[in-house]
Design an enzyme around this catalytic site. Structure first.
Site, PDB file in Angstrom:
ATOM      1  N   GLY A 195      -0.236  -4.989   0.819  1.00  0.00           N
ATOM      2  CA  GLY A 195      -1.476  -4.915   0.050  1.00  0.00           C
ATOM      3  C   GLY A 195      -1.335  -5.506  -1.340  1.00  0.00           C
ATOM      4  CB  ALA A 201      -0.910  -0.009   1.222  1.00  0.00           C
TER       5      ALA A 201
END
Length: 264
Positions: free
Chosen positions: A113, A70
């Protein structure tokens, strides 16, 4: 097959639309394809298209990286309310629930992520430099976008805990050995191998694939879900046509004389 057209309405993705599939490349190479809020919004747009017009999804990353995680600068500023909104987890669950099969072609880093996005796909294929990992605890958080429950389902509890708790990173060969990826191929062949995998699925009944995916992803609903899905397929023309063609091929083979009989 049509080679497809590039869609220019995205800034963090390169999107190529074909007749039976959509190819999405995470395209923030300057940030190792980190998953930003804007990328999340753009991936939601892709999902909406695939829900309206079901096709296969091939997901990959630009610059020999899938996604390095992320966007940490954005993640640092998120608070309780954003966590409860499930910014990433809602998207990854939407990817998981797309009607047609999804394939992640992973080379280079798939961390945090990025790994969770790959886990959300139905199938994964890797290049030799692929590395999967979830280093979130080192940042004071947990892998809260699916890894804590998807990864144990994919590789088993022991390996999942090695990744999630002990910081183990799975290279391509380890990912293959534990079943996380379907195959490891040279980097220059990765996209082609992913397309061939989709080609193989595309020869099957689209309705049967959709219902099979729906049943597989519905734990606890068996055997009722199986029966209901099969009932739908049994009433379809596709089933009768495919089975008739199969029987006719078998009949043709059984009535064709063997080479020795043909010479007598």
């Amino acid at each position: 097959m049509s080679t497809g057209t590039r869609t220019g309405a995205f800034t963090t993705l390169a999107v190529e639309e074909r007749d039976d599939r959509v190819v999405v490349t995470l395209d923030r190479p300057e940030a190792r394809n980190a998953i930003s809020a804007r990328m999340i919004r753009e991936l939601h747009t892709v999902c909406e298209r695939l829900e309206d017009e079901p096709r296969f999804l091939l997901l990959t990353g630009a610059g020999r990286v899938f996604a390095g995680g992320a966007d940490i600068a954005e993640l640092r500023e998120r608070g309780r309310d954003q966590a409860l909104q499930g910014v990433n987890s809602r998207l990854f669950e939407r990817v998981r629930r797309l009607p047609m099969p999804t394939v992640a072609a992973v080379d280079g880093w798939a961390l945090g992520g990025g790994a969770e996005l790959a886990y959300a796909c139905d199938l994964r294929i890797a290049g030799p430099d692929a590395v999967f990992g979830n280093p979130e605890p080192g940042l004071g958080i947990l892998a809260a976008a699916g890894a804590c429950w998807r990864l144990p389902e994919l590789v088993g509890e022991s390996v999942a805990k090695q990744v999630l708790l002990a910081g183990r990173r799975l290279d391509a060969e380890a990912a293959l050995a534990c079943g996380l990826v379907a195959d490891v191929v040279p980097a220059e062949e990765l996209t082609g191998a992913a397309h061939r995998l989709i080609d193989r699925m595309a020869r099957q009944s689209a309705t049967a694939l959709r219902l099979t995916k729906l049943v597989v992803d519905s734990p606890g609903a068996h055997p009722v879900a199986d029966d209901l899905a099969q009932a739908v397929l049994f009433e379809g023309a596709d089933k009768r046509e495919r089975m008739t063609a199969f029987l006719e091929r078998g009949s043709a083979r059984s009535t064709t004389p063997a080479p020795s009989e043909a010479r007598s």
